[in-house]
Motif scaffolding. Structure first.
Motif, short mmCIF file in Angstrom:
data_model
loop_
_atom_site.label_atom_id
_atom_site.label_comp_id
_atom_site.label_asym_id
_atom_site.label_seq_id
_atom_site.Cartn_x
_atom_site.Cartn_y
_atom_site.Cartn_z
N UNK A 286 0.81 -1.21 0.00
CA UNK A 286 0.00 0.00 0.00
C UNK A 286 0.85 1.27 0.00
N UNK A 287 2.01 1.21 0.61
CA UNK A 287 2.92 2.35 0.57
C UNK A 287 3.38 2.60 -0.87
N UNK A 288 3.73 1.53 -1.56
CA UNK A 288 4.15 1.67 -2.95
C UNK A 288 3.00 2.15 -3.83
N UNK A 289 1.83 1.58 -3.62
CA UNK A 289 0.67 1.99 -4.42
C UNK A 289 0.34 3.46 -4.22
N UNK A 290 0.37 3.90 -2.96
CA UNK A 290 0.08 5.30 -2.69
C UNK A 290 1.12 6.20 -3.35
N UNK A 291 2.38 5.82 -3.26
CA UNK A 291 3.45 6.62 -3.88
C UNK A 291 3.30 6.66 -5.40
N UNK B 136 13.03 -3.96 10.54
CA UNK B 136 14.04 -2.98 10.15
C UNK B 136 14.32 -3.06 8.66
N UNK B 137 14.46 -4.28 8.16
CA UNK B 137 14.73 -4.47 6.73
C UNK B 137 13.54 -4.05 5.88
N UNK B 138 12.33 -4.39 6.33
CA UNK B 138 11.12 -4.03 5.58
C UNK B 138 11.00 -2.52 5.45
N UNK B 139 11.16 -1.82 6.57
CA UNK B 139 11.05 -0.36 6.56
C UNK B 139 12.13 0.26 5.68
N UNK B 140 13.35 -0.25 5.77
CA UNK B 140 14.44 0.28 4.96
C UNK B 140 14.16 0.09 3.47
N UNK B 141 13.65 -1.08 3.10
CA UNK B 141 13.36 -1.35 1.68
C UNK B 141 12.24 -0.45 1.16
N UNK B 142 11.21 -0.25 1.96
CA UNK B 142 10.10 0.61 1.54
C UNK B 142 10.58 2.05 1.35
N UNK B 143 11.41 2.52 2.26
CA UNK B 143 11.94 3.88 2.12
C UNK B 143 12.74 4.02 0.83
N UNK B 144 13.50 2.99 0.48
CA UNK B 144 14.23 3.00 -0.78
C UNK B 144 13.30 3.04 -1.98
N UNK B 145 12.21 2.27 -1.91
CA UNK B 145 11.22 2.28 -3.00
C UNK B 145 10.58 3.64 -3.14
N UNK B 146 10.25 4.26 -2.02
CA UNK B 146 9.61 5.58 -2.05
C UNK B 146 10.54 6.62 -2.67
N UNK B 147 11.82 6.53 -2.35
CA UNK B 147 12.78 7.48 -2.90
C UNK B 147 12.87 7.36 -4.43
N UNK C 112 5.49 13.72 0.76
CA UNK C 112 4.88 12.39 0.90
C UNK C 112 5.94 11.30 1.04
N UNK C 113 7.05 11.47 0.36
CA UNK C 113 8.13 10.48 0.51
C UNK C 113 8.56 10.40 1.97
N UNK C 114 8.70 11.56 2.60
CA UNK C 114 9.13 11.60 3.99
C UNK C 114 8.02 11.09 4.91
N UNK C 115 6.79 11.54 4.69
CA UNK C 115 5.70 11.18 5.60
C UNK C 115 5.37 9.69 5.56
N UNK C 116 5.32 9.11 4.37
CA UNK C 116 5.00 7.67 4.28
C UNK C 116 6.11 6.84 4.93
N UNK C 117 7.37 7.21 4.67
CA UNK C 117 8.48 6.53 5.33
C UNK C 117 8.43 6.69 6.83
N UNK C 118 8.10 7.90 7.27
CA UNK C 118 7.98 8.15 8.71
C UNK C 118 6.87 7.30 9.34
N UNK C 119 5.79 7.12 8.59
CA UNK C 119 4.67 6.36 9.14
C UNK C 119 5.10 4.92 9.46
N UNK C 120 5.78 4.27 8.53
CA UNK C 120 6.23 2.91 8.77
C UNK C 120 7.27 2.85 9.89
N UNK C 121 8.15 3.84 9.90
CA UNK C 121 9.15 3.91 10.98
C UNK C 121 8.46 4.06 12.33
N UNK C 122 7.45 4.93 12.39
CA UNK C 122 6.74 5.17 13.65
C UNK C 122 5.94 3.94 14.08
#
Length: 290
Positions: A94-99, A274-285, A116-126
């Protein structure tokens, strides 16, 4: 989460990592071994109790029932672990789809893409920190009006970031950059974030019923500490390794179930958040490049 090759039998058999049940149970196993050894000595060399007919019958029946209870216990814990993995798979998709949708809807090089790149990544981190009881605004990235002051005095950080995402979406709609049809298309992903968070909180905050958990532990204790009564009569000093092995098997299964019933922590068998969040942040970027 430990990464391993499930086909490497010999390495797995002789590998004892820090979270392995053998290491955790070793002190208790030594205690059971000493207890059985003392009982064996008293029976074989001192008292010579009257032989009991079919000394293993009761433990055979109780062992079968206890095995069924442990199977149910392990399956229940694994269901929680697997549901947690599916939820985080939904977070990822859903993060990828939204992006992808925001990247298509917004004008090229628009500053909101970075927001949005920052906020979506922040959401998963939070969410990850929230599930680990380690909420810390310093783990987040800051952008434009959503700086550090925006997150001050808020205990439930995922809700605060979700609020920021909705505020930004609403502002884009007011500015005419998103039409009603596009808002409707985005709504599925936006709603899924809160739904997934609620599902994770349900898993974390609803442990296996205490009466069931306590009953299994009591049964394991009673079963193991009464085993020497029958096994020493049947196997003499060989009862020492037999009773210890049975204790390791039953207690080890219970310990594994305890560990995986809360899959969001940092144990070796927990999810690799940790790995999941890191990978999603990379996808968002990659998706939301300006």
């Amino acid at each position: 989460m430990m990464i391993y090759n499930p086909k490497d039998w010999w390495k797995l058999i002789f590998y004892f990592h820090k979270a392995d049940t053998f290491r955790k149970l070793l002190p208790a196993m030594l205690g059971v071994m000493a207890y059985t050894a003392v009982f064996s000595y008293l029976e074989n060399d001192v008292f010579h109790f009257m032989p009991i007919k079919n000394p293993l019958a009761v433990h055979s029946l109780v062992g079968f029932v206890l095995s069924l209870l442990l199977v149910f216990r392990t399956n229940s814990s694994y269901d929680r672990w697997w549901e947690g993995r599916k939820i985080w798979g939904s977070f990822t998709n859903n993060s990828r789809n939204l992006a992808l949708k925001l990247n298509a809807f917004l004008p090229e090089n628009h500053e909101s893409k970075e927001v949005f790149r920052v906020l979506i990544g922040n959401y998963l981190q939070a969410v990850k920190d929230h599930l680990r009881d380690n909420t810390n605004p310093k783990h987040l990235a800051f952008v434009n009006k959503f700086d550090e002051s925006f997150y001050e005095n808020h205990k439930h950080m995922p809700n605060r970031i979700g609020q920021a995402i909705y505020l930004e979406i609403n502002q884009l709609a007011k500015n005419g950059l998103l039409n009603p049809e596009q808002l409707l298309i985005l709504n599925t992903e936006l709603t899924s974030f809160t739904d997934n968070l609620g599902a994770c909180e349900r898993i974390k905050n609803t442990p296996i019923p205490s009466s069931y958990n306590i009953f299994i532990k009591k049964m394991i204790f009673l079963y193991v500490f009464t085993m020497p009564i029958g096994f020493v009569l049947e196997f003499k000093y060989w009862a020492i390794p037999i009773v210890t092995l049975v204790f390791y098997a039953f207690a080890g299964i219970e310990m594994i179930a305890e560990e995986i019933e809360d899959p969001f922590g940092t144990d070796n068998n927990d999810l690799a958040l940790d790995t999941i969040v890191k990978n999603v942040k990379g996808n968002l970027a990659e998706i939301l490049r300006n």
